[in-house]
Motif scaffolding. Sequence first.
Motif, PDB file in Angstrom:
ATOM      1  N   UNK A 108       6.185   5.559  -0.079  1.00  0.00           N
ATOM      2  CA  UNK A 108       6.175   4.093  -0.001  1.00  0.00           C
ATOM      3  C   UNK A 108       4.737   3.603  -0.119  1.00  0.00           C
ATOM      4  N   UNK A 109       4.456   2.983  -1.262  1.00  0.00           N
ATOM      5  CA  UNK A 109       3.180   2.310  -1.451  1.00  0.00           C
ATOM      6  C   UNK A 109       3.498   0.864  -1.779  1.00  0.00           C
ATOM      7  N   UNK A 110       3.058  -0.062  -0.941  1.00  0.00           N
ATOM      8  CA  UNK A 110       3.510  -1.449  -1.102  1.00  0.00           C
ATOM      9  C   UNK A 110       2.958  -2.081  -2.376  1.00  0.00           C
ATOM     10  N   UNK A 160       5.536  -3.640  -5.106  1.00  0.00           N
ATOM     11  CA  UNK A 160       5.571  -5.076  -5.403  1.00  0.00           C
ATOM     12  C   UNK A 160       5.023  -5.415  -6.790  1.00  0.00           C
ATOM     13  N   UNK A 161       4.378  -4.440  -7.443  1.00  0.00           N
ATOM     14  CA  UNK A 161       3.756  -4.730  -8.740  1.00  0.00           C
ATOM     15  C   UNK A 161       4.352  -3.911  -9.888  1.00  0.00           C
ATOM     16  N   UNK A 187      -4.377  -8.601  -0.256  1.00  0.00           N
ATOM     17  CA  UNK A 187      -5.237  -7.576  -0.846  1.00  0.00           C
ATOM     18  C   UNK A 187      -4.332  -6.403  -1.203  1.00  0.00           C
ATOM     19  N   UNK A 188      -4.908  -5.302  -1.704  1.00  0.00           N
ATOM     20  CA  UNK A 188      -4.076  -4.186  -2.173  1.00  0.00           C
ATOM     21  C   UNK A 188      -3.187  -3.597  -1.088  1.00  0.00           C
ATOM     22  N   UNK A 189      -3.553  -3.818   0.171  1.00  0.00           N
ATOM     23  CA  UNK A 189      -2.787  -3.240   1.278  1.00  0.00           C
ATOM     24  C   UNK A 189      -2.086  -4.292   2.133  1.00  0.00           C
ATOM     25  N   UNK A 190      -1.953  -5.506   1.599  1.00  0.00           N
ATOM     26  CA  UNK A 190      -1.385  -6.599   2.393  1.00  0.00           C
ATOM     27  C   UNK A 190      -0.728  -7.622   1.461  1.00  0.00           C
ATOM     28  N   UNK A 191       0.578  -7.834   1.635  1.00  0.00           N
ATOM     29  CA  UNK A 191       1.330  -8.766   0.793  1.00  0.00           C
ATOM     30  C   UNK A 191       2.196  -9.666   1.676  1.00  0.00           C
ATOM     31  N   UNK A 192       2.356 -10.914   1.241  1.00  0.00           N
ATOM     32  CA  UNK A 192       3.257 -11.856   1.908  1.00  0.00           C
ATOM     33  C   UNK A 192       4.363 -12.219   0.921  1.00  0.00           C
ATOM     34  N   UNK A 193       5.617 -12.121   1.383  1.00  0.00           N
ATOM     35  CA  UNK A 193       6.734 -12.359   0.474  1.00  0.00           C
ATOM     36  C   UNK A 193       7.849 -13.168   1.104  1.00  0.00           C
ATOM     37  N   UNK A 194       8.698 -13.702   0.237  1.00  0.00           N
ATOM     38  CA  UNK A 194       9.865 -14.476   0.661  1.00  0.00           C
ATOM     39  C   UNK A 194      11.109 -13.792   0.110  1.00  0.00           C
ATOM     40  N   UNK A 195      12.048 -13.476   0.996  1.00  0.00           N
ATOM     41  CA  UNK A 195      13.308 -12.844   0.581  1.00  0.00           C
ATOM     42  C   UNK A 195      14.374 -13.138   1.624  1.00  0.00           C
ATOM     43  N   UNK A 196      15.584 -13.326   1.161  1.00  0.00           N
ATOM     44  CA  UNK A 196      16.720 -13.585   2.056  1.00  0.00           C
ATOM     45  C   UNK A 196      16.431 -14.707   3.055  1.00  0.00           C
ATOM     46  N   UNK A 197      15.744 -15.751   2.581  1.00  0.00           N
ATOM     47  CA  UNK A 197      15.483 -16.909   3.431  1.00  0.00           C
ATOM     48  C   UNK A 197      14.445 -16.680   4.508  1.00  0.00           C
ATOM     49  N   UNK A 198      13.681 -15.593   4.412  1.00  0.00           N
ATOM     50  CA  UNK A 198      12.667 -15.243   5.415  1.00  0.00           C
ATOM     51  C   UNK A 198      11.312 -15.053   4.743  1.00  0.00           C
ATOM     52  N   UNK A 199      10.252 -15.278   5.525  1.00  0.00           N
ATOM     53  CA  UNK A 199       8.899 -14.927   5.081  1.00  0.00           C
ATOM     54  C   UNK A 199       8.430 -13.760   5.933  1.00  0.00           C
ATOM     55  N   UNK A 228       1.852  -4.998   5.672  1.00  0.00           N
ATOM     56  CA  UNK A 228       0.517  -4.394   5.594  1.00  0.00           C
ATOM     57  C   UNK A 228       0.655  -2.880   5.659  1.00  0.00           C
ATOM     58  N   UNK A 229      -0.160  -2.189   4.871  1.00  0.00           N
ATOM     59  CA  UNK A 229      -0.121  -0.733   4.854  1.00  0.00           C
ATOM     60  C   UNK A 229      -1.467  -0.159   5.269  1.00  0.00           C
ATOM     61  N   UNK A 230      -1.407   0.766   6.227  1.00  0.00           N
ATOM     62  CA  UNK A 230      -2.600   1.524   6.638  1.00  0.00           C
ATOM     63  C   UNK A 230      -2.248   2.997   6.518  1.00  0.00           C
TER      64      UNK A 230
END
Length: 313
Positions: A21-23, A27-28, A39-51, A55-57
Amino acid sequence: MDFENIEYYNNKVILKNTKNFNIKQTFECGQCFRWEKVNDNDFIGVAYGKVIEVEQKNDIIIIYNTNEEDFNNIWLKYFDLKRDYSKIKEELSKDQLLESSVEYGYGIRLLNQEPFELVISFIISARNSIPVISKTIKNISEKWGNSIEYKGKIYYAFPTIEQLSHANLEEIQSTGASFRSKYIYDTVKNIYNCELAKKGELQSNKLEEIEMILNKYDLDKIAKMNDDDCHKALQEFMGIGAKVADCIMLFSMNKYSAFPVDVWVKRAMMHFYGAEDSSLNKIRIFARNRFGEISGFAQQYLFYYARENNIKV
């Protein structure tokens, strides 16, 4: 499952010792349009009516703005976390020509997205670039979807079938959907009429018309069909051809023999397999015969490798 430990908090869930799993890759790789990169390790998304924010470390994945209930009811399936991708990668890597693509996109996961949103999104995708697709979907969501606040910023859920049924053709055109607007308008109308018919609320005296709508435009029914019938049924919608149908069934209907062929996948198949510079359908058939029931996973690895490395033929 592709994680070993999980911790639940009031507003976040932490997955530990995750694998496959690499976010950024997930996502890209062309399968989704509602994720914004912090950034490459942090994404904000909207799906199924939720935000949510992801973040990946290293092998730790933190999902913010969620809880145990939503994780188990939505995100576990959305991120396909019950599937062991090691087995899929092992099987595909037996094909030495595909092995380098699998290694390159080691962290790609196929998302399980909402079918109605995907139907409209991939109609928009036809002969279009990802930035423009994302912008158009965002415009549609802002115009008809519900607003959601996160970190002081307003996001918008993709509209429901009923919400989007109120849009007229001119309003859809104003979102930047261009020539695809008439396809969206027609498709929304048919799916909405089908939903009304299922509830016995469609205003029509013609039994034949109601039966036709129920047989042709019921997304739940289409999702339950076998892969080949699903592929044919989706192409009954205006603006959906073979490639778009493959995308919808692969990314929202669990049809993993689907193999969407775009310019990047065509180049990858020519580059690795010497596939003739022939029709997209011939390449699709060739790939499905070669990769079988896991063709969709192979497609994602090939697409990501070809685009990221700008493969030319």
